[in-house]
Scaffold this motif. Structure first.
Motif, short mmCIF file in Angstrom:
data_model
loop_
_atom_site.label_atom_id
_atom_site.label_comp_id
_atom_site.label_asym_id
_atom_site.label_seq_id
_atom_site.Cartn_x
_atom_site.Cartn_y
_atom_site.Cartn_z
N GLU A 73 -7.88 -12.63 17.79
CA GLU A 73 -6.71 -12.11 17.83
C GLU A 73 -5.74 -12.00 16.46
O GLU A 73 -5.84 -12.99 15.59
N ALA A 74 -4.77 -11.15 16.49
CA ALA A 74 -4.02 -10.93 15.23
C ALA A 74 -2.76 -9.99 15.58
O ALA A 74 -3.13 -9.11 16.76
N PRO A 75 -1.34 -10.21 15.22
CA PRO A 75 -0.59 -9.30 15.47
C PRO A 75 -0.81 -7.72 15.36
O PRO A 75 -1.67 -7.56 14.26
N VAL A 76 -0.20 -6.64 16.00
CA VAL A 76 -0.34 -5.53 15.86
C VAL A 76 -0.30 -5.15 14.37
O VAL A 76 -1.12 -4.13 13.95
N CYS A 77 0.76 -5.59 13.80
CA CYS A 77 1.09 -5.20 12.39
C CYS A 77 -0.13 -5.59 11.51
O CYS A 77 -0.49 -4.86 10.60
N ILE A 78 -0.55 -6.75 11.76
CA ILE A 78 -1.64 -7.19 10.90
C ILE A 78 -2.92 -6.58 11.08
O ILE A 78 -3.45 -6.00 10.23
N GLU A 112 -1.39 6.85 11.12
CA GLU A 112 -1.37 7.63 12.49
C GLU A 112 -2.86 7.22 13.12
O GLU A 112 -2.92 7.04 14.21
N GLN A 113 -3.84 7.49 12.28
CA GLN A 113 -5.10 7.07 12.91
C GLN A 113 -5.40 5.51 13.45
O GLN A 113 -5.91 5.38 14.43
N ALA A 114 -4.77 4.70 12.61
CA ALA A 114 -4.83 3.19 13.10
C ALA A 114 -3.98 3.02 14.37
O ALA A 114 -4.65 2.49 15.32
N MET A 155 -6.67 -2.11 9.17
CA MET A 155 -7.49 -0.86 9.48
C MET A 155 -7.06 -0.01 8.39
O MET A 155 -7.96 0.88 7.94
N ILE A 156 -5.99 0.01 7.59
CA ILE A 156 -5.75 0.85 6.63
C ILE A 156 -6.08 0.62 5.40
O ILE A 156 -6.63 1.35 4.71
N GLU A 157 -6.11 -0.76 4.94
CA GLU A 157 -6.67 -1.25 3.76
C GLU A 157 -7.92 -1.46 3.79
O GLU A 157 -8.81 -0.95 2.89
N GLU A 158 -8.66 -1.72 4.81
CA GLU A 158 -10.25 -2.23 4.76
C GLU A 158 -11.25 -0.91 5.15
O GLU A 158 -12.25 -0.93 4.74
#
Length: 214
Positions: free
Chosen positions: A104-109, A123-125, A114-117
């Protein structure tokens, strides 16, 4: 991953996906157009029931291949199923598990990853996360919860000294496995509930055959 293998060119799922969603599901080189699929399954262009239609194609094929691999290796002591959406299919998947681990990880992380990797837009993430099970649902089925935001050593080399020979038999002592299990239990108790930090759990190994979902 089996989910990727079945949608590769020549994979059993790809022709069925094209038949269901049309030729736009393919790139010019014959590979699956993942961006188009994602937009039409999770995005604003998604039609009602689109994800269910895709799952109805892919899931039976993935399960069948996983079962085939298990039958092919009856000598295996520990079997690990890596199932990102297990909480969503736990009632229908044709497998049972001795232990379930969720990371698990917080939604912000998760959004940042998803954006960086994976190169997604925000919007997609966000759309992808909205279509996933909640953290509460994942925790409800898990025996162990790993916090992926805190980094420790990935395993305990002092205790994890077993290796595997060509016959897939464990070369190690039951004592080393027992010590590892005891340490895992002590960490669970220290952190409260069933939560571990990433790296505090490398493996839990039993003498008998086990199924794990990760």
């Amino acid at each position: 991953m089996l989910a990727r293998q079945i949608v590769e060119p020549g994979g059993v799922a790809l022709p069925q996906i094209v038949a269901e969603f049309g030729s736009d599901a393919l790139n010019a080189d014959g590979t699956m157009n993942r961006q188009w699929i994602a937009d039409h399954i999770f995005g604003k262009d998604a039609r009602t029931g689109a994800r269910e239609r895709l799952d109805a194609i892919e899931h039976p094929l993935i399960y069948a291949e996983a079962a085939r691999l298990e039958r092919k290796h009856p000598e295996t002591i520990v079997i690990v199923h890596d199932i990102p959406l297990l909480a969503e299919v736990i009632d229908t998947i044709p497998f049972t598990f001795d232990h379930i681990v969720t990371v698990e990880a917080p939604v912000c992380i998760r959004l940042d990853r998803m954006i960086e990797e994976r190169g997604m837009s925000l919007e997609q993430a966000e759309a992808r996360i909205r279509h996933q099970s909640s953290e509460e649902e994942r925790r409800a089925i898990a025996d162990i919860v790993i916090d992926s935001t805190i980094q420790y050593l990935r395993c305990w080399p002092k205790w994890m000294k077993y290796t595997w020979d060509g016959s897939h038999k464990m070369n190690g002592t039951r004592e080393s496995v027992r010590q590892t299990h005891n340490i895992a239990q002590s960490h669970i108790g220290r952190n409260g509930g069933n939560e571990l930090f990433l790296g505090e759990l490398c493996s839990i190994v039993k003498a008998k055959s086990s199924h794990f979902s990760y």
